[in-house]
Write a protein that holds these residues in place. Structure first.
Motif, mmCIF file in Angstrom:
data_model
loop_
_atom_site.group_PDB
_atom_site.id
_atom_site.type_symbol
_atom_site.label_atom_id
_atom_site.label_comp_id
_atom_site.label_asym_id
_atom_site.label_seq_id
_atom_site.Cartn_x
_atom_site.Cartn_y
_atom_site.Cartn_z
ATOM 1 N N PRO A 47 29.320 26.101 23.266
ATOM 2 C CA PRO A 47 27.867 26.048 23.236
ATOM 3 C C PRO A 47 27.293 25.760 24.621
ATOM 4 O O PRO A 47 27.826 24.941 25.366
ATOM 5 C CB PRO A 47 27.579 24.891 22.267
ATOM 6 N N SER A 48 26.223 26.453 24.958
ATOM 7 C CA SER A 48 25.574 26.201 26.242
ATOM 8 C C SER A 48 24.658 24.988 26.114
ATOM 9 O O SER A 48 24.167 24.669 25.038
ATOM 10 C CB SER A 48 24.762 27.429 26.676
ATOM 11 N N ALA A 49 24.439 24.302 27.219
ATOM 12 C CA ALA A 49 23.607 23.098 27.214
ATOM 13 C C ALA A 49 22.142 23.478 27.072
ATOM 14 O O ALA A 49 21.654 24.416 27.695
ATOM 15 C CB ALA A 49 23.836 22.302 28.487
ATOM 16 N N VAL A 50 21.429 22.738 26.237
ATOM 17 C CA VAL A 50 20.002 22.956 26.002
ATOM 18 C C VAL A 50 19.219 22.086 26.979
ATOM 19 O O VAL A 50 19.447 20.874 27.050
ATOM 20 C CB VAL A 50 19.635 22.601 24.551
ATOM 21 N N PRO A 51 18.289 22.650 27.755
ATOM 22 C CA PRO A 51 17.539 21.840 28.724
ATOM 23 C C PRO A 51 16.506 20.953 28.035
ATOM 24 O O PRO A 51 16.002 21.275 26.953
ATOM 25 C CB PRO A 51 16.870 22.894 29.614
ATOM 26 N N SER A 52 16.175 19.853 28.672
ATOM 27 C CA SER A 52 15.181 18.933 28.131
ATOM 28 C C SER A 52 14.480 18.233 29.288
ATOM 29 O O SER A 52 14.919 18.289 30.433
ATOM 30 C CB SER A 52 15.841 17.888 27.228
ATOM 31 N N SER A 53 13.381 17.556 28.946
ATOM 32 C CA SER A 53 12.688 16.683 29.892
ATOM 33 C C SER A 53 12.992 15.255 29.459
ATOM 34 O O SER A 53 12.591 14.826 28.378
ATOM 35 C CB SER A 53 11.182 16.951 29.870
ATOM 36 N N ALA A 54 13.725 14.525 30.300
ATOM 37 C CA ALA A 54 14.239 13.213 29.911
ATOM 38 C C ALA A 54 13.405 12.088 30.498
ATOM 39 O O ALA A 54 12.905 12.178 31.616
ATOM 40 C CB ALA A 54 15.691 13.073 30.361
ATOM 41 N N GLY A 129 26.210 10.476 28.345
ATOM 42 C CA GLY A 129 26.656 10.188 29.700
ATOM 43 C C GLY A 129 27.173 11.422 30.389
ATOM 44 O O GLY A 129 27.263 12.500 29.794
ATOM 45 N N GLY A 130 27.479 11.266 31.673
ATOM 46 C CA GLY A 130 27.945 12.424 32.427
ATOM 47 C C GLY A 130 26.878 13.494 32.578
ATOM 48 O O GLY A 130 27.185 14.669 32.766
ATOM 49 N N GLY A 131 25.599 13.100 32.473
ATOM 50 C CA GLY A 131 24.503 14.050 32.640
ATOM 51 C C GLY A 131 24.083 14.766 31.380
ATOM 52 O O GLY A 131 23.229 15.657 31.435
ATOM 53 N N ARG A 132 24.615 14.356 30.219
ATOM 54 C CA ARG A 132 24.257 15.090 29.001
ATOM 55 C C ARG A 132 24.424 14.233 27.754
ATOM 56 O O ARG A 132 24.989 13.142 27.792
ATOM 57 C CB ARG A 132 25.117 16.342 28.890
ATOM 58 N N ILE A 133 23.916 14.767 26.653
ATOM 59 C CA ILE A 133 24.085 14.193 25.320
ATOM 60 C C ILE A 133 24.784 15.240 24.469
ATOM 61 O O ILE A 133 24.370 16.401 24.440
ATOM 62 C CB ILE A 133 22.727 13.826 24.695
ATOM 63 N N VAL A 134 25.842 14.840 23.791
ATOM 64 C CA VAL A 134 26.560 15.749 22.894
ATOM 65 C C VAL A 134 26.505 15.160 21.499
ATOM 66 O O VAL A 134 26.973 14.046 21.262
ATOM 67 C CB VAL A 134 28.037 15.923 23.327
ATOM 68 N N VAL A 135 25.904 15.908 20.573
ATOM 69 C CA VAL A 135 25.823 15.465 19.186
ATOM 70 C C VAL A 135 26.008 16.689 18.296
ATOM 71 O O VAL A 135 25.243 17.645 18.367
ATOM 72 C CB VAL A 135 24.489 14.739 18.900
ATOM 73 N N VAL A 140 22.780 18.576 25.179
ATOM 74 C CA VAL A 140 21.460 18.453 25.802
ATOM 75 C C VAL A 140 21.631 17.923 27.219
ATOM 76 O O VAL A 140 22.350 16.943 27.440
ATOM 77 C CB VAL A 140 20.553 17.501 24.994
ATOM 78 N N ARG A 141 20.986 18.561 28.176
ATOM 79 C CA ARG A 141 21.016 18.085 29.561
ATOM 80 C C ARG A 141 19.582 17.881 30.050
ATOM 81 O O ARG A 141 18.635 18.476 29.528
ATOM 82 C CB ARG A 141 21.728 19.099 30.466
ATOM 83 N N ALA A 142 19.434 17.050 31.049
ATOM 84 C CA ALA A 142 18.117 16.781 31.628
ATOM 85 C C ALA A 142 17.818 17.817 32.701
ATOM 86 O O ALA A 142 18.444 17.824 33.759
ATOM 87 C CB ALA A 142 18.073 15.376 32.217
ATOM 88 N N ALA A 143 16.858 18.696 32.412
ATOM 89 C CA ALA A 143 16.427 19.689 33.401
ATOM 90 C C ALA A 143 15.214 19.190 34.181
ATOM 91 O O ALA A 143 14.867 19.732 35.227
ATOM 92 C CB ALA A 143 16.091 21.006 32.710
ATOM 93 N N ALA A 144 14.552 18.148 33.659
ATOM 94 C CA ALA A 144 13.385 17.550 34.319
ATOM 95 C C ALA A 144 13.302 16.098 33.866
ATOM 96 O O ALA A 144 13.978 15.691 32.911
ATOM 97 C CB ALA A 144 12.116 18.316 33.956
ATOM 98 N N TRP A 145 12.471 15.319 34.548
ATOM 99 C CA TRP A 145 12.322 13.903 34.223
ATOM 100 C C TRP A 145 10.851 13.561 34.098
ATOM 101 O O TRP A 145 10.003 14.157 34.762
ATOM 102 C CB TRP A 145 12.964 13.031 35.308
ATOM 103 N N TRP A 146 10.526 12.604 33.255
ATOM 104 C CA TRP A 146 9.158 12.099 33.152
ATOM 105 C C TRP A 146 9.214 10.561 33.110
ATOM 106 O O TRP A 146 10.180 9.976 32.638
ATOM 107 C CB TRP A 146 8.422 12.655 31.942
ATOM 108 N N ASP A 147 8.181 9.933 33.655
ATOM 109 C CA ASP A 147 8.130 8.481 33.787
ATOM 110 C C ASP A 147 7.328 7.895 32.625
ATOM 111 O O ASP A 147 6.128 8.182 32.494
ATOM 112 C CB ASP A 147 7.480 8.104 35.123
ATOM 113 N N PRO A 148 7.942 7.068 31.769
ATOM 114 C CA PRO A 148 7.209 6.501 30.632
ATOM 115 C C PRO A 148 6.337 5.299 31.000
ATOM 116 O O PRO A 148 5.695 4.732 30.116
ATOM 117 C CB PRO A 148 8.342 6.088 29.686
ATOM 118 N N GLN A 149 6.327 4.925 32.269
ATOM 119 C CA GLN A 149 5.463 3.822 32.703
ATOM 120 C C GLN A 149 4.226 4.417 33.364
ATOM 121 O O GLN A 149 4.296 4.919 34.484
ATOM 122 C CB GLN A 149 6.193 2.900 33.675
ATOM 123 N N PRO A 150 3.067 4.395 32.692
ATOM 124 C CA PRO A 150 1.873 5.046 33.242
ATOM 125 C C PRO A 150 1.429 4.409 34.543
ATOM 126 O O PRO A 150 1.449 3.180 34.694
ATOM 127 C CB PRO A 150 0.813 4.853 32.144
#
Length: 329
Positions: A47-54, A129-135, A140-150
């Motif tokens: 399976p290929s990794a699915v991108p996400s915003s982490a 870990g290792g840059g991804r989540i496997v379930v 799932v890998r992080a293709a972008a990041w967002w800050d939860p602290q406004p």
């Protein structure tokens, strides 16, 4: 030396060849159909990794070593995983784009109606870990990041008075007094914990508010009880609005959560203590300082979950009142 007898046929009864008749051991060749199967068999599909915003709130877990995890809960819009860590455990979520944007989540770029998540039983194994989540079959890998602290415009931002009134009116209802507000699953009336919390706010008594937290943590149904959500909204509001005793209050509330509430709710309280909140909560704060339209932000927060959004909004109003009364004193 072993000799391959090339005179064997594909029939079920092979005619012995010269080597066989001479008593030399033979190695039969596979049948033609079996050879064809070997040539045409498809390779195992990885399976290929699915991108996400982490969320940056879980960056250490995602970028750290691979750790074992297990499924806490899964549904069409979210899968929550409990991860083993050096300090015990933590929680991360894989969320669809139309789920609440929680500070512990990797948000996929697809909505739940596209069914990007497959239901898994509680306790199913996973890895983080290792840059991804496997379930399950999902990677799932992080293709972008967002800050939860406004990021607010100043350390002690001035909230728009009309915006605060709009938040309270939308939350409590037109003409409904603050004291009459209730939440499903929480005891109402003058002896209830919400009434005690309001009394502590009127007196600007943070210690009394902390004692109320002992009655609220774990109170209410669901993965995030309504009492926890009220406290999470209060903690985060005090931290983000820079109440002088915010750190002490947040540490006190979080210490109460151990053994009293769910793993998911406890993890969210830990994030709230650091000022990390959902995207919907952050949008309301940014609206209150004039950085974005407030009305849609309030509607988005109140629509979160069955009671979570309203409970978080009540916590934010509580924090605003505590900061205002402390400043006045």
């Amino acid at each position: 030396m072993r000799t391959i007898d090339h005179t064997t046929t594909g029939s079920s009864t092979a005619v012995p060849g010269q080597a066989a008749r001479a008593g030399v051991p033979t190695i039969p060749l596979p049948r033609a159909s079996a050879q064809e199967t070997v040539r045409t068999a498809a390779p195992t599909r990885v399976p290929s990794a699915v991108p996400s915003s982490a969320s940056t709130g879980i960056a250490d877990l995602l970028r750290g070593p691979v750790r074992p995890a297990r499924v806490l809960m899964s549904g069409p819009a979210a899968v929550y995983l409990q991860v083993s860590t050096d300090r015990g455990s933590d929680v991360v979520g894989v969320l669809t784009s139309d789920a609440a944007r929680l500070p512990l989540g990797c948000v996929l770029f697809r909505p739940s109606n596209g069914r990007p998540l497959v239901a898994l039983p509680s306790g199913a194994p996973a890895e983080v870990g290792g840059g991804r989540i496997v379930v399950g079959d999902l990677i799932v890998r992080a293709a972008a990041w967002w800050d939860p602290q406004p990021r607010l415009p100043s350390p002690h931002p001035a909230l728009l008075p009309e915006g605060v009134r709009q938040l309270r009116t939308t939350l409590y209802g037109e003409g409904v007094p603050h004291s009459a507000f209730t939440l499903p699953g929480l005891p109402a009336g003058p002896g209830g914990p919400l009434a005690a919390l309001r009394g502590a706010v009127r007196r600007a008594d943070l210690d009394a508010a902390l004692r109320t937290a002992a009655r609220l943590i774990g109170l209410g149904p669901g993965l995030t009880p309504a009492g926890d959500d009220v406290m999470a909204g209060t903690m985060a509001g005090l931290v983000l609005l820079r109440h002088p005793a915010a750190e002490r209050f947040a540490a006190g509330v979080y210490s109460l959560a151990a053994g009293r509430t769910t793993e998911l709710s406890r993890a969210l309280l830990r994030h709230a203590a650091a000022g990390r909140v959902s995207g919907e909560y952050a949008a309301v704060l940014q609206g209150l300082v004039g950085e974005r339209p407030l009305g849609p932000a309030i509607e988005g927060l109140l629509a979160t979950g069955s009671t979570s959004g309203r409970a978080m909004a009540l916590g934010l109003c509580t924090a605003i009142d505590l900061v205002d009364r402390t400043t006045r004193r």
